[in-house]
Design a protein around this motif. Structure first.
Motif, PDB file in Angstrom:
ATOM      1  N   LEU A 242      -2.169  -8.422  -2.181  1.00  0.00           N
ATOM      2  CA  LEU A 242      -3.345  -8.340  -1.329  1.00  0.00           C
ATOM      3  C   LEU A 242      -4.149  -9.635  -1.299  1.00  0.00           C
TER       4      LEU A 242
ATOM      5  N   VAL B  29      -4.634   2.025  -1.262  1.00  0.00           N
ATOM      6  CA  VAL B  29      -4.402   0.745  -1.923  1.00  0.00           C
ATOM      7  C   VAL B  29      -5.228   0.701  -3.200  1.00  0.00           C
TER       8      VAL B  29
ATOM      9  N   PRO C 117       0.839  -1.201   0.000  1.00  0.00           N
ATOM     10  CA  PRO C 117       0.000   0.000   0.000  1.00  0.00           C
ATOM     11  C   PRO C 117       0.873   1.248   0.000  1.00  0.00           C
TER      12      PRO C 117
ATOM     13  N   ILE D  14      -7.274   3.192   5.766  1.00  0.00           N
ATOM     14  CA  ILE D  14      -6.795   2.680   4.488  1.00  0.00           C
ATOM     15  C   ILE D  14      -7.931   2.798   3.480  1.00  0.00           C
TER      16      ILE D  14
ATOM     17  N   LEU E  22      -3.299  -6.425   5.265  1.00  0.00           N
ATOM     18  CA  LEU E  22      -3.245  -4.987   5.516  1.00  0.00           C
ATOM     19  C   LEU E  22      -2.920  -4.694   6.982  1.00  0.00           C
TER      20      LEU E  22
END
Length: 133
Positions: free
Chosen positions: A61, A52, A5, A20, A121
């Protein structure tokens, strides 16, 4: 090296809160929202901000099915408290953080197919706080 990210907050910023934004470059709403999100990250210290692009980061991811953009993931002390689509108005970030403040102890229950991506994440945000990484 795996993609990651994009950190938007100033280097070294520490906060219990992480916001995020999960978007896609082809999304016009995301492109407009990105300017506001970047500006918020630069002017506030209430949360660490990251961006992201779920398509650019799909190898790293993993499988995540987002139908509506932008989608926010809000973490407090590494625990997900909000995950869902929002209207592309930056004021909603402030309102979301304020609304979560009193109930920061109740973690969010995520759908099974989202857990692995969200876990990546969360691990990424924990690595940010560990200077040995």
């Amino acid at each position: 090296m795996a993609a990651m990210p994009e950190m938007l907050s100033p280097p070294g910023l520490r906060s219990r809160w992480t916001v995020i934004c999960l978007c896609a470059e082809w999304c016009d709403s995301c492109c407009a929202y990105r300017r506001e999100f970047d500006a918020r990250a630069a002017r506030t210290s209430d949360a660490v901000h990251a961006w992201v692009d779920i398509e650019d980061e799909s190898d790293w991811l993993g499988e995540i099915d987002i139908e509506t953009f932008p989608t926010l993931l809000v973490l407090c002390d590494g625990e997900p408290l909000f995950y869902g689509p929002v209207l592309p108005h930056i004021g909603l970030v402030e309102r979301t953080l304020r609304s979560l403040q009193p109930s920061a102890s109740a973690a969010l229950d995520l759908a099974p197919r989202e857990r692995a991506a969200i876990a990546r994440l969360i691990e990424w945000t924990r690595a940010l706080g560990d200077p040995s990484r």
